[in-house]
Design an enzyme around this catalytic site. Sequence first.
Site, PDB file in Angstrom:
ATOM      1  CE  LYS A   1      -2.302  -1.483   3.658  1.00 15.87           C
ATOM      2  NZ  LYS A   1      -1.771  -2.864   3.751  1.00 15.87           N
ATOM      3  CB  THR A   2       3.778   2.319   2.074  1.00 13.21           C
ATOM      4  OG1 THR A   2       3.038   1.998   3.253  1.00 13.21           O
ATOM      5  CG2 THR A   2       4.548   3.597   2.283  1.00 13.21           C
TER       6      THR A   2
ATOM      7  CG  ASP B   1       0.200   2.847   7.192  1.00 12.12           C
ATOM      8  OD1 ASP B   1      -0.767   2.216   6.708  1.00 12.12           O
ATOM      9  OD2 ASP B   1       1.307   2.330   7.405  1.00 12.12           O
TER      10      ASP B   1
ATOM     11  CB  THR C   1      -5.122  -3.822   8.281  1.00 15.36           C
ATOM     12  OG1 THR C   1      -5.318  -3.101   9.501  1.00 15.36           O
ATOM     13  CG2 THR C   1      -3.679  -3.725   7.867  1.00 15.36           C
TER      14      THR C   1
ATOM     15  NE  ARG D   1       6.454  -4.516   5.867  1.00 11.59           N
ATOM     16  CZ  ARG D   1       5.383  -3.745   6.008  1.00 11.59           C
ATOM     17  NH1 ARG D   1       4.344  -4.182   6.702  1.00 11.59           N
ATOM     18  NH2 ARG D   1       5.348  -2.554   5.468  1.00 11.59           N
TER      19      ARG D   1
END
Length: 365
Positions: free
Chosen positions: A81-82, A126, A175, A234
């Site tokens: 997302k980032t 975020d 999330t 990640r």
Amino acid sequence: MAIISSRSDNNAPEPKRPKVTVQPEKQPEDRQEETLRPKGLEEYVGQKALKAVLGVAIKAAKSRQESLDHLLFYGPPGLGKTSISLILAREMGVNIHLTTAPALERPRDIAGLLVKLQRGDILFIDEIHRLPRITEEILYPAMEDFRLDVTVGKGQTAKITSVPLPRFTLIGATTRSGSLSAPLRDRFGLLQALRFYEVDELATIVRRNAGLLKVPIDDAGALEIGRRARGTPRIANRLLKRVRDYAQVEGDGVITEAIACQALELYEVDPRGLDWTDRRLLQILIEHYNGGPTGLEALAAATGEESQTIEEVYEPYLIQIGYLLRSARGRMASAAAYKHLGYEPPKRFEQASFLDGIDPLGLRN
Ligand code: ADP
């Protein structure tokens, strides 16, 4: 493009557990993540539907010389997302200001950020579902009318003054899209889900990042890391670094399938990417509750985990691979989970009446 970050998550204390963490929230060990971020859309692997939608949005905004519509990205942590937000800023040629909801406790925190924005800038928040109500309400006129309402004075003499803001784009990442209030959700023009990645997509990411880290790796080695990365880039990055260490100490520095398997066994990440806690959760469900269904609270009490942690951290991937099933009656272990942990699946899984519209046979596997 300038990246202005007021996120505080890099200062988190070191975890006590020495093992590699396969849970997707950002950990101190991910500090180097910035070096591995994809720089452009062409380096951003997978998420085809998302890229297609954003491609259109970018072209349309550029041709009208406008800022992008406000965007909400939702999905488990570590799915990009980032990264996609940074790429958007680059593609649009605008600045991006990165922050996280817990850093915006007081109205003046968000007001301070808003007044710094220049025309077209992106403000990335975020964990936006964690914004305090009072901060959220400041965002409504800012998002809708590009206006900051400030209260001047106190008590009965207090007055609201409006300060005009340049047109900007708010990108919210969460999330838990279900936890967003309706007024906030409704102010986003585009809502886009990020999905878990396929093994071959993760292997592509691993190969690219091994190149950046200057670690030799073969295709089978990259695939093995991809298989155990829980659909999450990640985690793939994190496993890659641990396998690199192992390859340097126990091998000749090259990551092969055998080296990846040995390393990840050492770190207790099994062939489906499950760690000790995942396996324990399923084991308790199978041994204490006969495979379920059982309520989340009971499972939390039996495993000693917070129910929210089970729901947000462990369950999404277990559900995704069909090991855990969620129904109105509670959580259940699938036949695939039984088999994975070396148990014989009970006969009741074969009865159609037991299916109840879900997938206890783990056929999606
Ligand atoms: P999120 O914001 O969803 O928690 P991030 O954007 O921070 O996730 O992604 C974490 C890391 O995973 C990035 O630093 C990058 O290395 C990698 N990554 C995520 N998505 C992709 C992708 N689509 N292609 C390549 N690498 C990715």
